[in-house]
Design an enzyme around this catalytic site. Structure first.
Site, short mmCIF file in Angstrom:
data_model
loop_
_atom_site.label_atom_id
_atom_site.label_comp_id
_atom_site.label_asym_id
_atom_site.label_seq_id
_atom_site.Cartn_x
_atom_site.Cartn_y
_atom_site.Cartn_z
N GLU A 31 26.89 21.15 47.20
CA GLU A 31 26.39 22.01 46.64
C GLU A 31 24.84 22.30 47.12
O GLU A 31 23.91 21.42 46.44
CB GLU A 31 26.35 22.23 45.02
CG GLU A 31 25.85 23.26 44.14
CD GLU A 31 25.79 22.98 42.92
OE1 GLU A 31 25.75 24.33 41.99
OE2 GLU A 31 26.23 22.14 42.24
N ASP A 62 27.15 28.19 44.05
CA ASP A 62 26.88 28.25 42.65
C ASP A 62 25.86 29.63 42.72
O ASP A 62 24.92 29.85 43.28
CB ASP A 62 25.83 27.43 42.08
CG ASP A 62 25.63 27.43 40.65
OD1 ASP A 62 25.11 28.71 40.05
OD2 ASP A 62 25.58 26.51 39.85
N GLN A 108 30.60 29.04 40.99
CA GLN A 108 30.02 28.87 39.55
C GLN A 108 28.74 29.95 39.41
O GLN A 108 28.52 30.82 40.23
CB GLN A 108 29.22 27.60 39.54
CG GLN A 108 30.22 26.25 39.48
CD GLN A 108 29.38 24.92 39.52
OE1 GLN A 108 28.16 24.94 39.81
NE2 GLN A 108 30.00 24.09 38.99
N GLU A 115 28.54 27.67 34.29
CA GLU A 115 27.46 26.36 34.23
C GLU A 115 26.46 27.07 33.79
O GLU A 115 25.31 27.29 34.56
CB GLU A 115 27.41 25.78 35.70
CG GLU A 115 26.68 24.50 35.50
CD GLU A 115 26.40 23.87 37.11
OE1 GLU A 115 26.48 22.53 37.02
OE2 GLU A 115 26.37 24.69 38.09
#
Length: 255
Positions: free
Chosen positions: A134, A169, A195, A231
């Site tokens: 990530e 994300d 996310q 998140e």
């Protein structure tokens, strides 16, 4: 209907992990994920997952020593990095977590990249579960080795393991690169998990610079069916699950 996963690294952190799993179920989430569950016996987490019927989508490798943010790109720390990977694989096996996020840590340059790639080759060889990497944005994680989706794509292609995927994300990409929907479309074949959080405050998705109604709709048009990871950091005393009903009331847009 779009499915959502509660990231228990940020949500319900005031209670033990098994109770947080039960809270996620009560709030209407379809899955859970976590950061570092290792202080909680795996059998307790598995019992809560079995009780609620929620899948555990993923967990992280440990950060390392105080002040560190992962070990896998740290040259000279390979023994520790691989021990952290082994620990994560054991825990993931015990709770049947779908993926393991291997945290890179702070570093830069060719040696850090080679170290990271070699540790990822090790991780992908130790399990059939998905291994995730990530990119973290430079504002929240200055000095973190993996900072952009282009960098992540190059590493995934170099390692060449079928179970190595990108954790996309929207919050981190939004703060560093922008153009979320284009990046999602281009990177979809490499993505293993998505996310989200508001930009720039990392709060619930019903505020901030990003229009998540449009983003979630776009993700659905791409054919993505796995739960999206919530998140984000709720404000104190915030009824932070209200957005679930807001977005799910969109009818066919989220069907």
């Amino acid at each position: 209907m779009t499915a959502f996963s509660a990231n228990l690294g940020f949500l319900w952190v005031d209670r033990p992990l098994p109770d947080a799993i039960r809270a996620a179920k009560a709030a209407g989430f379809d899955a859970v994920e976590c950061h570092w569950p290792y202080e909680t016996p795996a059998e307790q987490v598995k019992a809560a997952l079995d009780q609620t019927g929620l899948p555990m989508l993923g967990l992280n490798t440990i950060r390392g020593n105080p002040g560190e943010n992962g070990l896998a790109a740290l040259t000279g720390r390979e023994v520790e990095a691989r021990a952290a990977i082994d620990q994560a694989v054991r825990y993931a096996d015990a709770v049947d977590a779908g993926a393991i996020h291997v945290m890179a840590g702070f570093g830069t340059g060719p040696k850090a990249r080679t170290t990271f790639e070699e540790n990822l080759k090790y991780a992908t060889s130790q399990t059939d579960r998905t291994i995730l990497i990530e990119p973290l944005n430079r504002h929240d994680a200055p000095g973190y080795f993996l900072q952009t989706t282009d960098q992540a794509r190059a590493i995934i292609e170099t390692v060449g393991a079928p179970n190595l995927r990108l954790m996309f994300d929207c919050y981190h990409v939004g703060r560093t690169e922008g153009d979320i929907m284009t990046r999602l479309s281009e990177l979809l074949p490499l993505i293993g998990h998505i996310q989200f959080a508001s930009v720039p405050d990392r709060g619930a998705p019903d505020r901030g610079e990003l229009n998540y109604a449009e983003i979630f709709s776009h993700i659905a048009t791409l054919g993505w069916r796995a739960p999206l990871g919530a998140e984000f950091k709720p404000r104190e005393n915030e009824e932070f699950t209200d957005w679930l009903n807001v977005f799910r009331s969109g009818g066919e847009v989220f069907a």
